[in-house]
Write a protein that holds these residues in place. Sequence first.
Motif, PDB file in Angstrom:
ATOM      1  N   GLY A  74     -78.066  50.541  71.601  1.00  0.00           N
ATOM      2  CA  GLY A  74     -77.727  51.913  72.007  1.00  0.00           C
ATOM      3  C   GLY A  74     -78.432  52.972  71.160  1.00  0.00           C
ATOM      4  O   GLY A  74     -78.324  52.977  69.943  1.00  0.00           O
TER       5      GLY A  74
ATOM      6  N   THR B 193     -78.504  53.497  76.896  1.00  0.00           N
ATOM      7  CA  THR B 193     -77.324  54.266  76.486  1.00  0.00           C
ATOM      8  C   THR B 193     -76.157  53.964  77.408  1.00  0.00           C
ATOM      9  O   THR B 193     -76.346  53.527  78.550  1.00  0.00           O
ATOM     10  CB  THR B 193     -77.594  55.787  76.475  1.00  0.00           C
ATOM     11  OG1 THR B 193     -76.483  56.448  75.838  1.00  0.00           O
ATOM     12  CG2 THR B 193     -77.732  56.353  77.887  1.00  0.00           C
ATOM     13  N   ASP B 194     -74.962  54.199  76.883  1.00  0.00           N
ATOM     14  CA  ASP B 194     -73.747  54.127  77.696  1.00  0.00           C
ATOM     15  C   ASP B 194     -72.909  55.381  77.485  1.00  0.00           C
ATOM     16  O   ASP B 194     -71.708  55.371  77.732  1.00  0.00           O
ATOM     17  CB  ASP B 194     -72.933  52.866  77.353  1.00  0.00           C
ATOM     18  CG  ASP B 194     -72.399  52.881  75.931  1.00  0.00           C
ATOM     19  OD1 ASP B 194     -72.657  53.853  75.178  1.00  0.00           O
ATOM     20  OD2 ASP B 194     -71.714  51.910  75.546  1.00  0.00           O
ATOM     21  N   ASP B 195     -73.575  56.461  77.046  1.00  0.00           N
ATOM     22  CA  ASP B 195     -72.837  57.656  76.649  1.00  0.00           C
ATOM     23  C   ASP B 195     -73.326  58.878  77.424  1.00  0.00           C
ATOM     24  O   ASP B 195     -74.525  59.184  77.422  1.00  0.00           O
ATOM     25  CB  ASP B 195     -73.039  57.890  75.149  1.00  0.00           C
ATOM     26  CG  ASP B 195     -72.151  58.993  74.612  1.00  0.00           C
ATOM     27  OD1 ASP B 195     -71.010  58.682  74.225  1.00  0.00           O
ATOM     28  OD2 ASP B 195     -72.598  60.151  74.605  1.00  0.00           O
TER      29      ASP B 195
ATOM     30  N   VAL C 298     -79.193  52.296  81.758  1.00  0.00           N
ATOM     31  CA  VAL C 298     -77.770  52.492  81.469  1.00  0.00           C
ATOM     32  C   VAL C 298     -77.166  51.131  81.125  1.00  0.00           C
ATOM     33  O   VAL C 298     -77.348  50.151  81.865  1.00  0.00           O
ATOM     34  CB  VAL C 298     -77.031  53.100  82.677  1.00  0.00           C
ATOM     35  CG1 VAL C 298     -75.552  53.313  82.334  1.00  0.00           C
ATOM     36  CG2 VAL C 298     -77.678  54.414  83.090  1.00  0.00           C
ATOM     37  N   GLU C 299     -76.474  51.086  79.996  1.00  0.00           N
ATOM     38  CA  GLU C 299     -75.896  49.822  79.532  1.00  0.00           C
ATOM     39  C   GLU C 299     -74.602  49.529  80.297  1.00  0.00           C
ATOM     40  O   GLU C 299     -73.712  50.385  80.378  1.00  0.00           O
ATOM     41  CB  GLU C 299     -75.631  49.890  78.019  1.00  0.00           C
ATOM     42  CG  GLU C 299     -75.288  48.538  77.421  1.00  0.00           C
ATOM     43  CD  GLU C 299     -75.158  48.567  75.909  1.00  0.00           C
ATOM     44  OE1 GLU C 299     -75.167  49.673  75.320  1.00  0.00           O
ATOM     45  OE2 GLU C 299     -75.031  47.474  75.311  1.00  0.00           O
ATOM     46  N   VAL C 300     -74.532  48.323  80.836  1.00  0.00           N
ATOM     47  CA  VAL C 300     -73.390  47.906  81.639  1.00  0.00           C
ATOM     48  C   VAL C 300     -72.683  46.758  80.932  1.00  0.00           C
ATOM     49  O   VAL C 300     -73.330  45.843  80.408  1.00  0.00           O
ATOM     50  CB  VAL C 300     -73.860  47.464  83.047  1.00  0.00           C
ATOM     51  CG1 VAL C 300     -72.700  46.913  83.867  1.00  0.00           C
ATOM     52  CG2 VAL C 300     -74.531  48.637  83.765  1.00  0.00           C
ATOM     53  N   ASP C 301     -71.369  46.841  80.889  1.00  0.00           N
ATOM     54  CA  ASP C 301     -70.566  45.810  80.223  1.00  0.00           C
ATOM     55  C   ASP C 301     -70.098  44.789  81.250  1.00  0.00           C
ATOM     56  O   ASP C 301     -69.314  45.105  82.141  1.00  0.00           O
ATOM     57  CB  ASP C 301     -69.366  46.477  79.543  1.00  0.00           C
ATOM     58  CG  ASP C 301     -68.482  45.472  78.824  1.00  0.00           C
ATOM     59  OD1 ASP C 301     -68.900  44.307  78.646  1.00  0.00           O
ATOM     60  OD2 ASP C 301     -67.357  45.863  78.440  1.00  0.00           O
TER      61      ASP C 301
ATOM     62  N   GLY D 119     -71.650  49.326  76.677  1.00  0.00           N
ATOM     63  CA  GLY D 119     -71.798  49.451  78.115  1.00  0.00           C
ATOM     64  C   GLY D 119     -70.539  49.908  78.826  1.00  0.00           C
ATOM     65  O   GLY D 119     -69.430  49.780  78.311  1.00  0.00           O
ATOM     66  N   VAL D 120     -70.761  50.433  80.032  1.00  0.00           N
ATOM     67  CA  VAL D 120     -69.647  50.821  80.901  1.00  0.00           C
ATOM     68  C   VAL D 120     -69.480  49.737  81.964  1.00  0.00           C
ATOM     69  O   VAL D 120     -70.455  49.085  82.352  1.00  0.00           O
ATOM     70  CB  VAL D 120     -69.909  52.189  81.575  1.00  0.00           C
ATOM     71  CG1 VAL D 120     -69.905  53.287  80.520  1.00  0.00           C
ATOM     72  CG2 VAL D 120     -71.220  52.188  82.342  1.00  0.00           C
TER      73      VAL D 120
ATOM     74  N   LEU E 277     -70.404  55.400  84.993  1.00  0.00           N
ATOM     75  CA  LEU E 277     -71.732  54.850  85.281  1.00  0.00           C
ATOM     76  C   LEU E 277     -72.588  55.858  86.040  1.00  0.00           C
ATOM     77  O   LEU E 277     -73.739  56.135  85.682  1.00  0.00           O
ATOM     78  CB  LEU E 277     -71.595  53.550  86.093  1.00  0.00           C
ATOM     79  CG  LEU E 277     -72.908  52.945  86.571  1.00  0.00           C
ATOM     80  CD1 LEU E 277     -73.670  52.314  85.410  1.00  0.00           C
ATOM     81  CD2 LEU E 277     -72.658  51.897  87.662  1.00  0.00           C
TER      82      LEU E 277
ATOM     83  N   THR F  98     -77.627  44.679  81.048  1.00  0.00           N
ATOM     84  CA  THR F  98     -76.406  44.078  80.529  1.00  0.00           C
ATOM     85  C   THR F  98     -76.767  42.867  79.684  1.00  0.00           C
ATOM     86  O   THR F  98     -77.871  42.312  79.784  1.00  0.00           O
ATOM     87  CB  THR F  98     -75.423  43.693  81.656  1.00  0.00           C
ATOM     88  OG1 THR F  98     -74.149  43.374  81.076  1.00  0.00           O
ATOM     89  CG2 THR F  98     -75.922  42.470  82.439  1.00  0.00           C
TER      90      THR F  98
END
Lengths: 371, 371
Positions: free
Chosen positions: A87, A110-112, A130-133, A140-141, A148, A164
């Motif tokens: 991140g 980023t996830d923010d 975009v970081e995904v969880d 991540g989101v 998202l 991810t």
Amino acid sequence: MKLDDLPTPCLVLERPILQRNLDAMAQAVARHGVALRPHMKTAKSIDVARLALATPQARPSGITVSTLAEAEYFVGHGITDVLYAVGITPQKLEQVAKLNVAGASVMVITDDPEVASIIAAQPHPPRVLVEVDTGEHRGGVAPEDPALLDIAARLGQTLAGVITHAGHSYAGRSAQQMADIAEIERSGAVRAAERLTAAGLPCPIVSMGSSPTALHAANLDGVTEVRAGVYMLGDLFQAEIGTHGLGDIAVTVLASVIGHRPSQGQIVIDAGGIALSKDRSTEAAPHDWGFGLMLDLHGQRSFGHALVKRAYQEHGMVDLDPKLPAPDLPIGAKVRIAPNHICMTAAAHDRYFVVDGSDTVTAIWPRVNGW
Amino acid sequence: MKLDDLPTPCLVLERPILQRNLDAMAQAVARHGVALRPHMKTAKSIDVARLALATPQARPSGITVSTLAEAEYFVGHGITDVLYAVGITPQKLEQVAKLNVAGASVMVITDDPEVASIIAAQPHPPRVLVEVDTGEHRGGVAPEDPALLDIAARLGQTLAGVITHAGHSYAGRSAQQMADIAEIERSGAVRAAERLTAAGLPCPIVSMGSSPTALHAANLDGVTEVRAGVYMLGDLFQAEIGTHGLGDIAVTVLASVIGHRPSQGQIVIDAGGIALSKDRSTEAAPHDWGFGLMLDLHGQRSFGHALVKRAYQEHGMVDLDPKLPAPDLPIGAKVRIAPNHICMTAAAHDRYFVVDGSDTVTAIWPRVNGW
């Protein structure tokens, strides 16, 4: 130069094993027709990176890195397509911009939402995933999270897709479990991508990966690239979880015997907590390998089950296998330690001594450590 | 340059705390009238070494090192009286001889009769201390072991004395326990020295030490020098065992917040297993500090009991204190992590950013890592 002449402790890299591991991953990824983006956080070496990229069947698309020091190093050595997969903070954007203005293509994640807006407002913004969880709960989101779309929209022209990492695959203990986690990872990333596309946002890159899921995934539909790193070098933990076999560990720590404790059934080596790391990831695995498994100078398992059981700063205490006669290892004799977790172990060393199936050192490959 | 401007992760060294720790050890050692031989394995810095030697009341006699890389570095910076306190191998003698032929006085240690004979036969042998085991069972012969006199006799003119290390003092949990272990260490070393002297062998040096025993020893009769290293910088483990207080930790890891996990009560920082080390020595201490305690940018404990509970390669997951409101730490905000075991943590970093009680960086001090 022979292995027996090297100062200890140091890293020994067996090039034929490395090449075999690279080929195995390339074949695994090629089954799916997606691109491989090798993660250089483990090897941290331009020489290894060049070999990892020389697998055309895996359509390598560039590399992944874990530090900006790696990004600068690899760009400086001519690899310009780089994904910095930790991140990003606003403060680090200037360093990324310098590389990109000079011709590189360093992507960030980023996830923010706030960070997304800051990136979009930069004079020279990088492309952003975009970081995904998908279950690791580290960054991540969630694929269904309203944030998202907010983050993606804020990124505007800098949006390049989603990423991810199913690090929880390391809790898997069989090929089937890895495949199951890979499917969760894949479907989550693809779902996130679908939401972006449905909202009219671009999503050219759908990036997932870890060595276990990259190797064991049954289906990568909708994914565009796979990241993996530890597969190149291997370690005892990866062997425990089935990513590869014990014989596929390409990097070991060469050490010298510096003491005998016959009454304790132990010998002492000059590879301790710094040279091996204090990583104890196999503690929770089916077999606990202590701080590492002792092999002979040739990398063979001549000493049975001989484990580094204690690691002081510069001393390793090896419990010899009680089922075998005490080995003939005078003070100064060389042994090799298969590492618990190679990413951690290698981080203390600034180079690899490369061998090609014999005891002759054929190359010295530097590493880029630090930040 | 301000702390807030530094790239992260990196090491921050508070010079006033370092100086206080140096003064406390100097006073503790001065009580006994023995010489202090600071162990540079922790700080690995010529700047710290110069301060550690600038304590005349402790009659510093030179330094101790844990690697030959340290020996070369410190000799190269003008400190010529060096004790390499890890069992020597025959293969390493040439490197030592090069330093000594060029004017240094690098001493080595052994507990092996064969090695003793090999050393004595060298064209330029170093001075040697016989390693004595006073309970740690890592290296050395017992004070009453017949091998002690054999090794000493084989060393001939190279014999310079005896050395012991009560590393098991780290199992102590009170000043009294430390003092008790210090007395075992002292009496064992002195007994070994007496046996040499009674046999007509020289024993000018009787060296013992560890930070806890050096600080807590009630009596050092018969000892000529004390070694200690971690006391300079301190860490959570040393605070747990009573070597110093939490406020005496001189080096912390500066990190940036890179993620928020409010549903998990966590934040994510860019100091992970490499930047902090995977050392978990406080796991067995009264308080388990995880992979480190999170402090604010100024080194103050503003976040209560906020611990790094998971350490990935470049990610640290901090469990926030549930008794406090969530802190205002946007992405990019800086925090500092007090380390579990500073010898391990510092080993991943190539320099210290030095501050003097404010946020202004007043110096950058390099470290000598590796071998």
